[in-house]
Write an enzyme that holds these catalytic residues in place. Structure first.
Site, PDB file in Angstrom:
ATOM      1  N   LEU A 110      42.686  -0.419  52.551  1.00 43.03           N
ATOM      2  CA  LEU A 110      43.671  -1.210  53.280  1.00 43.03           C
ATOM      3  C   LEU A 110      45.074  -0.625  53.112  1.00 43.03           C
ATOM      4  O   LEU A 110      45.771  -0.352  54.083  1.00 43.03           O
ATOM      5  CB  LEU A 110      43.642  -2.661  52.806  1.00 43.03           C
ATOM      6  CG  LEU A 110      44.672  -3.617  53.419  1.00 43.03           C
ATOM      7  CD1 LEU A 110      44.459  -3.753  54.930  1.00 43.03           C
ATOM      8  CD2 LEU A 110      44.615  -4.989  52.741  1.00 43.03           C
ATOM      9  N   THR A 111      45.490  -0.411  51.874  1.00 41.97           N
ATOM     10  CA  THR A 111      46.862   0.010  51.568  1.00 41.97           C
ATOM     11  C   THR A 111      47.170   1.389  52.145  1.00 41.97           C
ATOM     12  O   THR A 111      46.326   2.284  52.148  1.00 41.97           O
ATOM     13  CB  THR A 111      47.072   0.034  50.047  1.00 41.97           C
ATOM     14  OG1 THR A 111      46.872  -1.283  49.533  1.00 41.97           O
ATOM     15  CG2 THR A 111      48.468   0.510  49.677  1.00 41.97           C
TER      16      THR A 111
ATOM     17  N   GLY B 219      52.088  -1.651  52.014  1.00 38.19           N
ATOM     18  CA  GLY B 219      51.493  -2.166  50.778  1.00 38.19           C
ATOM     19  C   GLY B 219      51.364  -3.670  50.877  1.00 38.19           C
ATOM     20  O   GLY B 219      50.393  -4.196  51.405  1.00 38.19           O
TER      21      GLY B 219
ATOM     22  N   SER C 157      40.780   3.207  45.144  1.00 38.91           N
ATOM     23  CA  SER C 157      39.849   3.322  44.021  1.00 38.91           C
ATOM     24  C   SER C 157      38.533   3.908  44.528  1.00 38.91           C
ATOM     25  O   SER C 157      37.970   3.428  45.511  1.00 38.91           O
ATOM     26  CB  SER C 157      39.601   1.946  43.398  1.00 38.91           C
ATOM     27  OG  SER C 157      40.765   1.460  42.789  1.00 38.91           O
TER      28      SER C 157
ATOM     29  N   GLY D  40      37.826 -10.724  45.865  1.00 40.36           N
ATOM     30  CA  GLY D  40      38.311  -9.644  45.019  1.00 40.36           C
ATOM     31  C   GLY D  40      39.360 -10.114  44.027  1.00 40.36           C
ATOM     32  O   GLY D  40      39.402  -9.650  42.883  1.00 40.36           O
ATOM     33  N   ARG D  41      40.202 -11.048  44.463  1.00 39.87           N
ATOM     34  CA  ARG D  41      41.232 -11.575  43.547  1.00 39.87           C
ATOM     35  C   ARG D  41      40.608 -12.336  42.389  1.00 39.87           C
ATOM     36  O   ARG D  41      41.083 -12.253  41.251  1.00 39.87           O
ATOM     37  CB  ARG D  41      42.196 -12.455  44.334  1.00 39.87           C
ATOM     38  CG  ARG D  41      43.118 -11.660  45.223  1.00 39.87           C
ATOM     39  CD  ARG D  41      43.829 -12.477  46.275  1.00 39.87           C
ATOM     40  NE  ARG D  41      44.667 -11.598  47.101  1.00 39.87           N
ATOM     41  CZ  ARG D  41      45.101 -11.874  48.314  1.00 39.87           C
ATOM     42  NH1 ARG D  41      44.790 -13.045  48.876  1.00 39.87           N
ATOM     43  NH2 ARG D  41      45.834 -11.011  48.979  1.00 39.87           N
TER      44      ARG D  41
ATOM     45  N   GLY E 263      50.751  -4.806  15.120  1.00 40.57           N
ATOM     46  CA  GLY E 263      51.821  -3.932  14.655  1.00 40.57           C
ATOM     47  C   GLY E 263      51.606  -2.511  15.162  1.00 40.57           C
ATOM     48  O   GLY E 263      51.146  -2.288  16.285  1.00 40.57           O
TER      49      GLY E 263
ATOM     50  N   GLU F 226      45.196  -6.027  44.763  1.00 42.56           N
ATOM     51  CA  GLU F 226      44.578  -7.161  45.460  1.00 42.56           C
ATOM     52  C   GLU F 226      45.636  -8.160  45.929  1.00 42.56           C
ATOM     53  O   GLU F 226      45.404  -9.353  46.032  1.00 42.56           O
ATOM     54  CB  GLU F 226      43.542  -7.886  44.569  1.00 42.56           C
ATOM     55  CG  GLU F 226      42.551  -6.988  43.840  1.00 42.56           C
ATOM     56  CD  GLU F 226      41.494  -6.397  44.754  1.00 42.56           C
ATOM     57  OE1 GLU F 226      41.841  -6.031  45.889  1.00 42.56           O
ATOM     58  OE2 GLU F 226      40.345  -6.295  44.341  1.00 42.56           O
TER      59      GLU F 226
ATOM     60  N   ARG G  34      53.307 -20.856  51.295  1.00 41.36           N
ATOM     61  CA  ARG G  34      53.025 -21.102  52.712  1.00 41.36           C
ATOM     62  C   ARG G  34      52.046 -22.254  52.881  1.00 41.36           C
ATOM     63  O   ARG G  34      52.219 -23.099  53.773  1.00 41.36           O
ATOM     64  CB  ARG G  34      52.465 -19.837  53.352  1.00 41.36           C
ATOM     65  CG  ARG G  34      53.514 -18.782  53.680  1.00 41.36           C
ATOM     66  CD  ARG G  34      52.856 -17.542  54.250  1.00 41.36           C
ATOM     67  NE  ARG G  34      53.846 -16.532  54.607  1.00 41.36           N
ATOM     68  CZ  ARG G  34      53.546 -15.280  54.924  1.00 41.36           C
ATOM     69  NH1 ARG G  34      52.275 -14.876  54.924  1.00 41.36           N
ATOM     70  NH2 ARG G  34      54.501 -14.419  55.245  1.00 41.36           N
TER      71      ARG G  34
END
Length: 379
Positions: free
Chosen positions: A124-125, A130, A157, A240-241, A338, A362, A374
């Protein structure tokens, strides 16, 4: 409302936990250091049903629910977050074919994906699209029985290694209504890849640009109708999220458990670290945040399974909360260790690096807030 897992869920949770502990965790540091994509291990995961968790069983999927998937991904991510996250993306791309593909498309592509004989990527991206995904420029123009595809996808990916690319591209007008989805095999002439990206984390999976230069893709490879692509992409991202949120919980849980053991064994000022109330409170807050995140993810997964009209909002809420909480828990675990938390002999720094990107991909957590707002303000 029942918060107890079913017997079936207990069974595959234990299977995923055992697989993560025995086949992923012992090798995760080497995969990270060597940037190794562990194909054999991925195919072992597929043999357990983890490559098509919510794909229908007639094409080799497990036919499970989104809630089941959240349980599984938490366990896998506790072994290797980076590798579990790739399995999540593979599942998302496979589900899109299962949900929106014709029977012929499902039978053509999915048996090899559910076995991980083939690997899948979600595209998609783009370099210029983006968070504003609907502004994508990759274009597919009809020519006879094919589309001619031109454009570039970024941060993919599996890029350069996957066999199947589920690609969102423009076939019509500007905006979301002009976007369609094509399934593009790796051997398509005109398909090439950029350099492998050098990343902070997620080093057990390849990431590269995917480039289309007059790539001919059969019209028969389109999922759904022309103009359905943005809807398909967003529906894929709902699940996916949740998976990425569950991966954050799994990685953070591993860090919490490591921090607990460290507090119980490390001594300073003549006492165990676990005897200092300030550190007890820190551990308590970490555990509380993780439990809240898990409940949010499971609630959103249930909404998605039921087809709740507010499922997209719940998924955005869960992703935002769980990935932020997951990173905070990993960071606090590093602080509790630490200097030991900062060196690669211990796994904390790797989990920290791997979960950080979950707040970006995502849909960034800023975009999650946009989605939530929204829905809340909709008349």
């Amino acid at each position: 409302m029942d918060f107890q897992p079913t017997e079936e869920q207990r069974a595959f949770r234990e299977a995923a936990r055992d697989f993560a502990a025995n086949e992923m965790a012992p090798h995760a540091a080497a995969w990270d250091e060597g940037k190794i994509f562990p194909e054999d291990t991925l195919r072992q995961a597929a043999a357990l049903g983890f490559a098509g968790i919510y794909v229908r069983d007639d094409v080799g999927g497990a036919g499970l629910s989104r809630l089941d998937a959240a349980i599984i991904f938490e366990e896998l991510a506790a072994g290797c977050t980076s590798t579990a996250a790739y399995i999540s993306i593979h599942n998302m791309a496979s589900w899109m074919i299962d949900r929106f593909g014709t029977d012929a498309q499902r039978r053509q592509f999915l048996p090899s994906l559910t076995s991980m004989a083939h690997f899948a990527s979600y595209c998609l991206t783009e370099p210029g699209a983006g968070s504003d995904a609907a502004a994508l420029k990759t274009r597919a123009v009809r020519d006879g029985d094919d589309y001619v595809l031109n454009g570039t996808k970024a941060f993919i990916s599996g890029g350069g290694r996957s066999d199947i690319y589920v690609v969102m591209c423009r076939t019509g007008e500007d905006g979301p209504k002009g976007i369609s989805t094509l399934v593009v095999p790796r051997d398509t002439p005109g398909l090439s890849f950029g350099k492998q990206e050098k990343k902070l984390g997620w080093n057990s999976q390849p990431t590269a640009m995917v480039i289309f230069e007059n790539a001919r893709v059969p019209i028969a490879n389109r999922l759904g109708a022309e103009g359905d692509g943005f809807k398909i992409a967003m529906m894929g991202l709902d699940g996916g999220r949740l998976n990425i949120a569950a991966c954050s919980i799994g990685g953070a849980r591993a860090c919490l458990e490591a921090a607990r053991e460290h507090l119980l064994t490390r001594r300073q000022f003549g006492r165990r670290l676990a005897d200092f109330q300030a550190l007890q409170f820190k551990l308590a807050d970490m555990a509380t945040e993780l439990e809240a995140a898990r409940l949010m993810v499971h609630r959103a997964a249930d909404a998605l399974d039921r087809g709740d009209p507010q499922a997209t909002m719940y998924c955005a809420m869960a992703k935002r909360f769980a990935t932020d909480a997951g990173f905070r828990v990993c960071n606090e675990a590093l602080q509790l260790h630490g200097g030991y938390g900062y060196i690669r002999e211990y796994p904390i720094e790797r989990f920290l690096r791997d979960v950080r990107v979950h707040q970006i991909l995502e849909g960034t957590n800023e975009i999650m807030r946009v989605i939530i707002a929204r829905r809340l303000l909709k008349d």
